[in-house]
Design a protein around this motif. Structure first.
Motif, PDB file in Angstrom:
ATOM      1  N   ALA A 198       5.434 -32.499 -14.715  1.00  0.00           N
ATOM      2  CA  ALA A 198       5.464 -33.945 -14.975  1.00  0.00           C
ATOM      3  C   ALA A 198       4.302 -34.337 -15.896  1.00  0.00           C
ATOM      4  O   ALA A 198       4.471 -35.175 -16.792  1.00  0.00           O
ATOM      5  N   TRP A 199       3.129 -33.743 -15.681  1.00  0.00           N
ATOM      6  CA  TRP A 199       1.999 -33.988 -16.584  1.00  0.00           C
ATOM      7  C   TRP A 199       2.345 -33.538 -17.997  1.00  0.00           C
ATOM      8  O   TRP A 199       2.025 -34.210 -18.967  1.00  0.00           O
ATOM      9  N   ARG A 256      -4.974 -39.603 -21.722  1.00  0.00           N
ATOM     10  CA  ARG A 256      -4.224 -38.907 -20.667  1.00  0.00           C
ATOM     11  C   ARG A 256      -4.976 -37.702 -20.103  1.00  0.00           C
ATOM     12  O   ARG A 256      -4.938 -37.435 -18.912  1.00  0.00           O
ATOM     13  N   GLN A 270       4.556 -31.182 -10.194  1.00  0.00           N
ATOM     14  CA  GLN A 270       3.601 -32.181 -10.667  1.00  0.00           C
ATOM     15  C   GLN A 270       3.041 -31.800 -12.039  1.00  0.00           C
ATOM     16  O   GLN A 270       2.909 -32.634 -12.929  1.00  0.00           O
ATOM     17  N   ALA A 284       5.255 -33.365 -19.395  1.00  0.00           N
ATOM     18  CA  ALA A 284       6.174 -34.338 -19.990  1.00  0.00           C
ATOM     19  C   ALA A 284       5.412 -35.584 -20.445  1.00  0.00           C
ATOM     20  O   ALA A 284       5.658 -36.112 -21.526  1.00  0.00           O
ATOM     21  N   ASP A 285       4.477 -36.041 -19.623  1.00  0.00           N
ATOM     22  CA  ASP A 285       3.673 -37.216 -19.965  1.00  0.00           C
ATOM     23  C   ASP A 285       2.832 -36.968 -21.223  1.00  0.00           C
ATOM     24  O   ASP A 285       2.583 -37.889 -21.998  1.00  0.00           O
ATOM     25  N   LEU A 286       2.432 -35.717 -21.422  1.00  0.00           N
ATOM     26  CA  LEU A 286       1.639 -35.343 -22.602  1.00  0.00           C
ATOM     27  C   LEU A 286       2.514 -34.971 -23.813  1.00  0.00           C
ATOM     28  O   LEU A 286       1.998 -34.515 -24.830  1.00  0.00           O
TER      29      LEU A 286
END
Length: 145
Positions: free
Chosen positions: A108-109, A61, A105, A111-113
């Motif tokens: 959101a990164w 990621r 944005q 959260a993805d991590l």
């Protein structure tokens, strides 16, 4: 020279000192490639996650983030070297991203991590090895507390 030795040399070149408020020196930072090359130690990053997805999850990621046109740099801070005594990898507490992306944005990164969220700036001060932001780019950091 193996990857771990290269990483440790990069860390010591910056004058590693465990962060504390007496010395007021930020921890060293290394590139994503330096931190993850040869790293299979799941306790080297996001150790507080109860369901840790594995070190490869973070490498994949963060490499993806690094390739975005709105990202200039992704750095990993080295917070603790105690694990190296027993053959482990240095411990990273935060990841830092120099980006012009919107806060929405960036969150959101985060959260993805699987991070607790992103914050602007540097929690312990900006290290000398980190480039200064220009234009609309700002440093943001992710942590896993």
């Amino acid at each position: 020279m193996d990857s771990r030795t290269k990483l440790l040399r990069a860390v010591f070149h910056q004058g590693f000192r465990t962060p504390d408020w007496r010395h007021k020196q930020p921890p060293p930072v290394v590139t994503v490639d330096e931190f993850f090359a040869g790293n299979d130690d799941n306790e080297s990053i996001a150790v507080n996650l109860s369901d840790h997805p594995g070190v490869g999850f973070f490498h994949e990621r963060l490499k993806s983030l690094q390739g975005r046109p709105d990202v200039k740099s992704v750095l990993v801070n080295i917070y603790d070297l105690d694990p190296i005594i027993s053959g482990g990898w240095p411990y990273a507490e935060n990841v830092h991203v120099l980006t012009s992306a919107s806060e929405e944005q960036i969150q959101a990164w985060a959260a993805d991590l699987l991070s607790d969220g992103a914050a602007e700036g540097w929690p312990y001060g900006q290290p000398e090895a980190a480039q200064l932001p220009e234009g609309h780019f700002k440093w943001w950091w992710f942590s896993w507390d």
